[in-house]
Design a protein around this motif. Structure first.
Motif, PDB file in Angstrom:
ATOM      1  N   CYS A  10       0.768  -2.975  -7.440  1.00 19.49           N
ATOM      2  CA  CYS A  10       1.921  -2.611  -6.616  1.00 19.49           C
ATOM      3  C   CYS A  10       3.191  -3.278  -7.133  1.00 19.49           C
ATOM      4  O   CYS A  10       3.210  -4.470  -7.415  1.00 19.49           O
ATOM      5  CB  CYS A  10       1.663  -3.033  -5.167  1.00 19.49           C
ATOM      6  SG  CYS A  10       3.058  -2.725  -4.061  1.00 19.49           S
ATOM      7  N   THR A  11       4.252  -2.458  -7.233  1.00 16.19           N
ATOM      8  CA  THR A  11       5.543  -2.975  -7.689  1.00 16.19           C
ATOM      9  C   THR A  11       6.490  -3.251  -6.524  1.00 16.19           C
ATOM     10  O   THR A  11       7.626  -3.666  -6.735  1.00 16.19           O
ATOM     11  CB  THR A  11       6.225  -1.962  -8.634  1.00 16.19           C
ATOM     12  OG1 THR A  11       6.452  -0.742  -7.915  1.00 16.19           O
ATOM     13  CG2 THR A  11       5.342  -1.691  -9.847  1.00 16.19           C
ATOM     14  N   GLY A  12       6.023  -2.955  -5.303  1.00 18.13           N
ATOM     15  CA  GLY A  12       6.870  -3.220  -4.139  1.00 18.13           C
ATOM     16  C   GLY A  12       8.009  -2.243  -3.968  1.00 18.13           C
ATOM     17  O   GLY A  12       9.043  -2.578  -3.384  1.00 18.13           O
ATOM     18  N   CYS A  13       7.811  -1.004  -4.413  1.00 19.19           N
ATOM     19  CA  CYS A  13       8.896  -0.015  -4.331  1.00 19.19           C
ATOM     20  C   CYS A  13       9.147   0.456  -2.898  1.00 19.19           C
ATOM     21  O   CYS A  13      10.160   1.102  -2.632  1.00 19.19           O
ATOM     22  CB  CYS A  13       8.588   1.177  -5.234  1.00 19.19           C
ATOM     23  SG  CYS A  13       7.289   2.260  -4.601  1.00 19.19           S
ATOM     24  N   GLU A  14       8.207   0.209  -2.015  1.00 20.28           N
ATOM     25  CA  GLU A  14       8.316   0.536  -0.582  1.00 20.28           C
ATOM     26  C   GLU A  14       8.179   2.023  -0.282  1.00 20.28           C
ATOM     27  O   GLU A  14       8.362   2.443   0.869  1.00 20.28           O
ATOM     28  CB  GLU A  14       9.627  -0.009   0.030  1.00 20.28           C
ATOM     29  CG  GLU A  14       9.734  -1.513  -0.085  1.00 20.28           C
ATOM     30  CD  GLU A  14      10.906  -2.090   0.698  1.00 20.28           C
ATOM     31  OE1 GLU A  14      11.411  -1.406   1.605  1.00 20.28           O
ATOM     32  OE2 GLU A  14      11.307  -3.236   0.410  1.00 20.28           O
ATOM     33  N   LEU A  15       7.865   2.831  -1.273  1.00 18.61           N
ATOM     34  CA  LEU A  15       7.760   4.274  -1.028  1.00 18.61           C
ATOM     35  C   LEU A  15       6.668   4.577  -0.002  1.00 18.61           C
ATOM     36  O   LEU A  15       6.873   5.377   0.917  1.00 18.61           O
ATOM     37  CB  LEU A  15       7.480   5.001  -2.349  1.00 18.61           C
ATOM     38  CG  LEU A  15       7.378   6.524  -2.246  1.00 18.61           C
ATOM     39  CD1 LEU A  15       8.675   7.122  -1.715  1.00 18.61           C
ATOM     40  CD2 LEU A  15       7.041   7.124  -3.610  1.00 18.61           C
ATOM     41  N   ALA A  31       3.060  -3.981  -0.919  1.00 20.18           N
ATOM     42  CA  ALA A  31       2.650  -3.259   0.282  1.00 20.18           C
ATOM     43  C   ALA A  31       1.201  -3.600   0.603  1.00 20.18           C
ATOM     44  O   ALA A  31       0.427  -4.017  -0.257  1.00 20.18           O
ATOM     45  CB  ALA A  31       2.798  -1.761   0.053  1.00 20.18           C
ATOM     46  N   CYS A  53       2.487   7.276  -5.149  1.00 23.68           N
ATOM     47  CA  CYS A  53       2.633   5.896  -5.637  1.00 23.68           C
ATOM     48  C   CYS A  53       2.809   5.908  -7.152  1.00 23.68           C
ATOM     49  O   CYS A  53       1.947   6.416  -7.868  1.00 23.68           O
ATOM     50  CB  CYS A  53       1.407   5.067  -5.262  1.00 23.68           C
ATOM     51  SG  CYS A  53       1.470   3.405  -5.968  1.00 23.68           S
ATOM     52  N   PRO A  54       3.890   5.363  -7.657  1.00 23.68           N
ATOM     53  CA  PRO A  54       4.182   5.464  -9.096  1.00 23.68           C
ATOM     54  C   PRO A  54       3.200   4.708  -9.982  1.00 23.68           C
ATOM     55  O   PRO A  54       3.118   4.994 -11.172  1.00 23.68           O
ATOM     56  CB  PRO A  54       5.605   4.900  -9.217  1.00 23.68           C
ATOM     57  CG  PRO A  54       5.824   4.112  -7.974  1.00 23.68           C
ATOM     58  CD  PRO A  54       4.993   4.733  -6.903  1.00 23.68           C
ATOM     59  N   VAL A  55       2.474   3.767  -9.424  1.00 18.80           N
ATOM     60  CA  VAL A  55       1.526   2.995 -10.246  1.00 18.80           C
ATOM     61  C   VAL A  55       0.070   3.206  -9.796  1.00 18.80           C
ATOM     62  O   VAL A  55      -0.821   2.477 -10.221  1.00 18.80           O
ATOM     63  CB  VAL A  55       1.880   1.497 -10.249  1.00 18.80           C
ATOM     64  CG1 VAL A  55       3.197   1.262 -10.974  1.00 18.80           C
ATOM     65  CG2 VAL A  55       1.937   0.948  -8.827  1.00 18.80           C
ATOM     66  N   ALA A  57      -1.501   2.558  -7.077  1.00 21.93           N
ATOM     67  CA  ALA A  57      -2.090   1.334  -6.520  1.00 21.93           C
ATOM     68  C   ALA A  57      -2.849   1.569  -5.222  1.00 21.93           C
ATOM     69  O   ALA A  57      -3.528   0.676  -4.743  1.00 21.93           O
ATOM     70  CB  ALA A  57      -0.972   0.298  -6.277  1.00 21.93           C
TER      71      ALA A  57
HETATM   72  S1  SF4 Z   1       4.145   3.205  -3.331  1.00 18.37           S
HETATM   73 FE1  SF4 Z   1       2.689   2.044  -4.595  1.00 18.37          FE
HETATM   74  S2  SF4 Z   1       3.980   0.618  -5.770  1.00 18.37           S
HETATM   75 FE2  SF4 Z   1       5.227   1.398  -4.080  1.00 18.37          FE
HETATM   76  S3  SF4 Z   1       4.998  -0.146  -2.470  1.00 18.37           S
HETATM   77 FE3  SF4 Z   1       3.440   1.458  -2.110  1.00 18.37          FE
HETATM   78  S4  SF4 Z   1       1.575   0.713  -3.156  1.00 18.37           S
HETATM   79 FE4  SF4 Z   1       3.328  -0.461  -3.928  1.00 18.37          FE
END
Ligand code: SF4
Length: 61
Positions: A10-15, A31, A53-55, A57
């Motif tokens: 997770c990069t913490g993008c908050e999406l 997240a 989720c862009p990664v 995760a």
């Molecule tokens: S969308 Fe993915 S990368 Fe972004 S906060 Fe949620 S888990 Fe983390």
């Protein structure tokens, strides 16, 4: 149905917290799933969050 977030990815993008706030919340810089079992009616947004989720995760089981 359960969802989890791999904190190492997770990069913490908050999406996901915006897409599905009933299930995901921020825990510091990453997240996390705030519920053990996904509530009725939230399945679709969980799937959407996992797809977006862009990664990649978010894991659903
Ligand atoms: S969308 Fe993915 S990368 Fe972004 S906060 Fe949620 S888990 Fe983390």
């Amino acid at each position: 149905m359960k969802a989890s977030v791999d904190a190492d990815l997770c990069t913490g993008c908050e999406l996901c917290t915006q897409t599905c706030p009933d299930v995901f919340e921020m825990d510091g810089d990453v997240a996390k799933a705030k519920v053990d079992e996904i509530p009725a009616g939230a399945e679709d947004c969980v799937k959407q969050a996992a797809e977006e989720c862009p990664v990649e995760a978010i894991k659903i089981e």
